[in-house]
Each structure stands twice: as structure tokens, then as C-alpha cells.
Design a protein around this motif. Structure first.
Motif, PDB file in Angstrom:
ATOM      1  N   TRP A 271       2.802 -23.171  -2.291  1.00 53.03           N
ATOM      2  CA  TRP A 271       4.072 -23.227  -1.558  1.00 53.03           C
ATOM      3  C   TRP A 271       5.147 -22.703  -2.505  1.00 53.03           C
ATOM      4  N   PHE A 272       5.428 -21.418  -2.370  1.00 55.01           N
ATOM      5  CA  PHE A 272       6.455 -20.784  -3.189  1.00 55.01           C
ATOM      6  C   PHE A 272       7.787 -20.997  -2.491  1.00 55.01           C
ATOM      7  N   ARG A 273       8.594 -21.876  -3.056  1.00 58.28           N
ATOM      8  CA  ARG A 273       9.756 -22.404  -2.344  1.00 58.28           C
ATOM      9  C   ARG A 273      10.831 -21.364  -2.052  1.00 58.28           C
ATOM     10  N   GLU A 274      10.911 -20.342  -2.852  1.00 57.63           N
ATOM     11  CA  GLU A 274      11.926 -19.321  -2.611  1.00 57.63           C
ATOM     12  C   GLU A 274      11.424 -18.324  -1.569  1.00 57.63           C
ATOM     13  N   GLY A 275      12.320 -17.814  -0.771  1.00 62.73           N
ATOM     14  CA  GLY A 275      11.951 -16.788   0.204  1.00 62.73           C
ATOM     15  C   GLY A 275      11.146 -17.348   1.353  1.00 62.73           C
ATOM     16  N   ASP A 276      10.069 -16.641   1.709  1.00 65.74           N
ATOM     17  CA  ASP A 276       9.294 -17.012   2.892  1.00 65.74           C
ATOM     18  C   ASP A 276       8.115 -17.921   2.569  1.00 65.74           C
ATOM     19  N   GLY A 277       8.028 -18.406   1.343  1.00 61.33           N
ATOM     20  CA  GLY A 277       6.942 -19.299   0.962  1.00 61.33           C
ATOM     21  C   GLY A 277       5.725 -18.593   0.413  1.00 61.33           C
ATOM     22  N   MET A 278       5.746 -17.253   0.433  1.00 60.16           N
ATOM     23  CA  MET A 278       4.627 -16.467  -0.075  1.00 60.16           C
ATOM     24  C   MET A 278       4.905 -16.021  -1.514  1.00 60.16           C
ATOM     25  N   TYR A 279       3.849 -15.586  -2.182  1.00 63.92           N
ATOM     26  CA  TYR A 279       3.985 -15.106  -3.560  1.00 63.92           C
ATOM     27  C   TYR A 279       4.760 -13.792  -3.592  1.00 63.92           C
ATOM     28  N   SER A 280       5.596 -13.663  -4.619  1.00 62.77           N
ATOM     29  CA  SER A 280       6.257 -12.388  -4.905  1.00 62.77           C
ATOM     30  C   SER A 280       6.248 -12.183  -6.417  1.00 62.77           C
ATOM     31  N   ASN A 281       6.620 -10.985  -6.841  1.00 64.18           N
ATOM     32  CA  ASN A 281       6.605 -10.670  -8.274  1.00 64.18           C
ATOM     33  C   ASN A 281       7.507 -11.584  -9.092  1.00 64.18           C
ATOM     34  N   ASP A 282       8.497 -12.179  -8.447  1.00 64.59           N
ATOM     35  CA  ASP A 282       9.445 -13.029  -9.172  1.00 64.59           C
ATOM     36  C   ASP A 282       8.765 -14.240  -9.810  1.00 64.59           C
ATOM     37  N   PHE A 283       7.643 -14.667  -9.245  1.00 65.74           N
ATOM     38  CA  PHE A 283       6.993 -15.875  -9.753  1.00 65.74           C
ATOM     39  C   PHE A 283       6.105 -15.584 -10.965  1.00 65.74           C
ATOM     40  N   GLY A 284       5.618 -14.364 -11.074  1.00 68.12           N
ATOM     41  CA  GLY A 284       4.846 -13.952 -12.239  1.00 68.12           C
ATOM     42  C   GLY A 284       3.730 -14.915 -12.593  1.00 68.12           C
ATOM     43  N   GLY A 285       3.638 -15.222 -13.889  1.00 68.26           N
ATOM     44  CA  GLY A 285       2.573 -16.094 -14.364  1.00 68.26           C
ATOM     45  C   GLY A 285       2.844 -17.566 -14.173  1.00 68.26           C
ATOM     46  N   ALA A 286       4.004 -17.914 -13.608  1.00 64.65           N
ATOM     47  CA  ALA A 286       4.343 -19.333 -13.402  1.00 64.65           C
ATOM     48  C   ALA A 286       3.890 -19.831 -12.038  1.00 64.65           C
ATOM     49  N   TRP A 287       2.959 -19.134 -11.419  1.00 65.13           N
ATOM     50  CA  TRP A 287       2.554 -19.465 -10.051  1.00 65.13           C
ATOM     51  C   TRP A 287       2.003 -20.880  -9.924  1.00 65.13           C
ATOM     52  N   HIS A 288       1.376 -21.385 -11.003  1.00 60.33           N
ATOM     53  CA  HIS A 288       0.726 -22.696 -10.919  1.00 60.33           C
ATOM     54  C   HIS A 288       1.727 -23.826 -10.664  1.00 60.33           C
ATOM     55  N   LYS A 289       3.018 -23.598 -10.980  1.00 60.60           N
ATOM     56  CA  LYS A 289       4.031 -24.625 -10.736  1.00 60.60           C
ATOM     57  C   LYS A 289       4.277 -24.841  -9.247  1.00 60.60           C
ATOM     58  N   TRP A 305      -5.231 -28.652   2.981  1.00 60.98           N
ATOM     59  CA  TRP A 305      -3.997 -29.427   2.885  1.00 60.98           C
ATOM     60  C   TRP A 305      -3.726 -29.882   1.458  1.00 60.98           C
ATOM     61  N   ALA A 306      -2.462 -30.156   1.206  1.00 65.85           N
ATOM     62  CA  ALA A 306      -2.026 -30.716  -0.072  1.00 65.85           C
ATOM     63  C   ALA A 306      -0.689 -31.405   0.157  1.00 65.85           C
ATOM     64  N   VAL A 307      -0.386 -32.361  -0.705  1.00 65.85           N
ATOM     65  CA  VAL A 307       0.890 -33.075  -0.641  1.00 65.85           C
ATOM     66  C   VAL A 307       1.742 -32.644  -1.827  1.00 65.85           C
ATOM     67  N   PHE A 308       2.953 -32.179  -1.530  1.00 73.63           N
ATOM     68  CA  PHE A 308       3.896 -31.740  -2.554  1.00 73.63           C
ATOM     69  C   PHE A 308       5.008 -32.779  -2.696  1.00 73.63           C
ATOM     70  N   GLU A 309       5.254 -33.209  -3.918  1.00 70.94           N
ATOM     71  CA  GLU A 309       6.404 -34.069  -4.190  1.00 70.94           C
ATOM     72  C   GLU A 309       7.665 -33.209  -4.108  1.00 70.94           C
ATOM     73  N   LEU A 310       8.682 -33.712  -3.441  1.00 69.69           N
ATOM     74  CA  LEU A 310       9.910 -32.941  -3.277  1.00 69.69           C
ATOM     75  C   LEU A 310      11.001 -33.451  -4.214  1.00 69.69           C
ATOM     76  N   ALA A 311      11.617 -32.525  -4.912  1.00 72.74           N
ATOM     77  CA  ALA A 311      12.778 -32.847  -5.745  1.00 72.74           C
ATOM     78  C   ALA A 311      14.028 -32.815  -4.867  1.00 72.74           C
ATOM     79  N   PRO A 312      15.128 -33.445  -5.313  1.00 68.69           N
ATOM     80  CA  PRO A 312      16.345 -33.490  -4.487  1.00 68.69           C
ATOM     81  C   PRO A 312      16.801 -32.131  -3.978  1.00 68.69           C
ATOM     82  N   GLY A 313      16.675 -31.084  -4.779  1.00 73.44           N
ATOM     83  CA  GLY A 313      17.157 -29.773  -4.352  1.00 73.44           C
ATOM     84  C   GLY A 313      16.252 -29.048  -3.375  1.00 73.44           C
ATOM     85  N   ASP A 314      15.071 -29.601  -3.111  1.00 73.42           N
ATOM     86  CA  ASP A 314      14.141 -28.918  -2.210  1.00 73.42           C
ATOM     87  C   ASP A 314      14.548 -29.036  -0.745  1.00 73.42           C
ATOM     88  N   LEU A 315      15.385 -30.015  -0.419  1.00 77.17           N
ATOM     89  CA  LEU A 315      15.869 -30.190   0.944  1.00 77.17           C
ATOM     90  C   LEU A 315      17.380 -29.978   0.967  1.00 77.17           C
TER      91      LEU A 315
END
Length: 334
Positions: A271-289, A305-315
Motif C-alpha cells: 500500500w503505497f500511500r502517495e498517489g494511487d497506491g501503486m508503486y512508482s519510482n519515487d519509492f525506490g528501494g524503500a518499498w518495504h516500508k 489481506w494484511a492489516v496496516f497500522e495507521l499514523a495520524p497523518g494517514d487520514l
């Protein structure tokens, strides 16, 4: 029971002409069942008519827009903003939604059946508290669809039954509120809302994380869940088609081989939070985060399925937790 597209703690309204009985019942009920008491039936009727119903709930009603087209047969297109659903969680007044009424039968201004008949147009569920002599009246009211349950006050387990019925009817209330929209969603990319296996998964996660409310989330598709303190988690659900889309997008954006391998093996859910949720070059090698281990749910189709913990800025907004509401509500009713 089907999965409600949204569900949150709600209000039980107790109506009885005896103040002492109201205090006793509200005191003995589970503290997590917020309640509001009325000893005056007219006051209860006025309050419920102001605060119930699809158009006047504390949160604006979920609504769809229709586009009609001049064709030989009547046809229309339905447009619905799915963002409306999880935005309900940002409204503190959601917990004051009256979902269940508990009404005494013998009251001076109007009896319990008459009151339920006056409130028959409201979606809230209704429980009639009766004396032994009133059982025939209660059965008739049940058969007429005016009440959903009746409980005799004289039964030894009356309060235990009352608590169990309130919990069951609150869930039924939200299930029925979801029925029409759930059927529409099941025809599109959110068919998991009608899959019993996903409903069972949501229940298991609810037990594990102490979830008290959930809402359909549009992108990525899944459920936004909150515990009583307002901590948010997102259950993300992907089909095989969705996982393939993640892989193709990652390939098109020259993702690292390690990410491509993990996506091919279906061992992670991104779940790439920026943009449309898909991978882009901006994420580079930090994809595992932005990934969690993928788990399987086998229903009418295979879900990852997976459960993601949400930080305050995610909503976009902070949700007031149910525990805070209860503390404030109990302080007001003391």
C-alpha cells in the motif's frame, strides 16, 4: 450475518415512566452500551423523531445520485461517493445514533405498543418490556412488525437477555442500513462485502485488535477499523487481479528485483500511500516500508489481506474514539 459496510457503537434509548427502574437498568447494563433515558413518552417521541431516520441522523445520510436517460425502457445510472462511508468516522455525533429502543408497555401517556406504532417509520429496532399479563399484547405487536423482541420483566434472566438482545439488534440495525448499498457494491470491485469468509475474517480481527467500529474504505479496498481509543488500522483486501496489477505497475516503473520477486510470489501486500497506491519510482528501494506480509482468505474467491497500522497523518481527520465519548457521555448523565 452479512458484513455491514459500516458499523459503530450507537445509542440504546430506554423509555419507562419509572425513574428508579430506568436508573436501575442503565446502571446494570454493560458500560459499553451507551444509553439515554426518558420517563416521558412525548419527550422521547419528539427526541427520536429529531434524531433518527435516514435524513436526520447525526451523520448525514449516505446518498446516491441518479442520472436518467431517455430510452425506450426506464434506465438510470447510480453514482455514489464511497468516501462518504469512512468519513462517518470523523463525526463525533455518530455514537448518539439511536439504534435500539427499550420500551415499557404500561405507561400513562401512551403504552409501549402505541409508542412503537408512532415510531414505526424509524429504522431503530424496538424491544418491549412487559409484565406477565401483557404477553398476548406483545406477541400481537411482534406479529404486526411493531416490535423486534419482547422480554418479560419478571423473568430471572431479563436483564441478561436484554443486554444480549441489544447487542444483536444493534448489529442487525447496521446490517439492514447497509443492505441496498452492499448489493450494489457486490456487482463491482467491492464484492468482498458480501463474502461470508470476509465477514468471518473481520470478526476475528475485531477480537484480536479490540475493534469497535469499521467502515468500508475505497482505495485501497478494505475496511477502516478503530479500537475504543480511536487507534486506526486498515484491513486491505486484494484479489488475484489486484495483485497482478501491482506487479505490472511495479515492472513498468522499474521496481527493484526484490520487490518484483515478492509480488510474484504473492508474499507481500503493498500500500503505497502517495498517489494511487501503486508503486512508482519515487519509492525506490524503500518499498518495504509500505508493505505487509500477505495472508490468504479463501472465500468465493481468493483474497490476499494484511492489516496496516495507521499514523495520524494517514487520514485527513482525527476520529474521536468511543472510549472518550463514553467518558463524556457518562459524565453528562451523572
Amino acid at each position: 450475518m452479512p458484513l455491514p459496510i459500516y458499523h459503530h457503537p450507537s445509542l440504546t434509548v430506554l423509555i419507562d415512566d419509572s425513574d428508579s427502574f430506568l436508573r436501575s437498568v442503565s446502571f446494570q447494563l454493560d458500560p459499553s452500551l451507551a444509553s439515554k433515558c426518558f420517563h416521558d413518552t412525548r419527550a422521547a417521541l419528539e427526541w427520536l423523531c429529531r434524531n433518527s431516520g435516514p435524513a436526520l441522523r447525526p451523520e448525514p445520510a449516505l446518498s446516491a445520485s441518479f442520472d436518467a436517460y431517455p430510452r425506450s425502457l426506464p434506465q438510470c445510472g447510480v453514482a455514489f461517493d464511497l468516501e462518504q462511508i469512512h468519513r462517518i468516522s470523523f463525526r463525533p455525533g455518530r455514537f448518539m445514533t439511536p439504534s435500539v429502543l427499550v420500551v415499557d408497555y404500561s405507561m400513562p401517556q401512551m403504552n409501549g405498543v402505541q409508542l412503537c406504532e408512532a415510531l414505526a417509520h424509524l429504522p431503530c429496532k424496538k424491544i418491549l418490556f412487559t409484565g406477565a399479563a401483557d404477553e398476548k399484547v406483545a406477541v400481537d405487536a411482534f406479529n404486526r412488525g411493531l416490535i423486534d423482541r419482547y422480554i418479560k420483566k419478571s423473568d430471572d434472566d431479563a436483564l441478561e437477555r436484554l443486554e444480549a438482545e441489544i447487542v444483536a439488534l444493534q448489529r442487525q440495525y447496521f446490517t439492514e442500513q447497509s443492505d441496498t448499498l452492499r448489493d450494489l457494491l457486490a456487482l463491482h470491485d467491492y464484492n468482498f462485502v458480501s463474502d461470508p469468509a470476509v465477514a468471518a475474517l473481520a470478526a476475528q480481527l475485531g477480537e484480536r485488535f479490540g475493534i469497535v467500529e469499521h467502515y468500508l474504505y475505497p482505495n485501497p479496498g478494505g475496511l477502516l477499523m478503530y479500537d475504543a481509543e480511536g487507534r486506526a488500522r486498515l484491513l486491505v483486501l486484494e484479489t488475484e487481479e489486484g495483485m497482478h496489477s501491482h506487479l505490472e505497475m511495479a515492472r513498468d516503473n522499474d521496481a527493484p528485483p526484490s520487490l518484483l520477486a515478492a509480488l510474484e510470489e504473492r508474499c507481500i501486500l503493498p500500500w503505497f500511500r502517495e498517489g494511487d497506491g501503486m508503486y512508482s519510482n519515487d519509492f525506490g528501494g524503500a518499498w518495504h516500508k509500505f508493505c505487509e506480509p500477505a495472508q490468504l482468505c479463501q472465500g468465493r474467491q481468493t483474497y490476499y489481506w494484511a492489516v496496516f497500522e495507521l499514523a495520524p497523518g494517514d487520514l485527513p481527520e482525527r476520529a474521536v474514539g468511543f472510549a472518550q465519548f463514553l467518558r463524556e457521555h457518562q459524565a453528562e448523565t451523572v
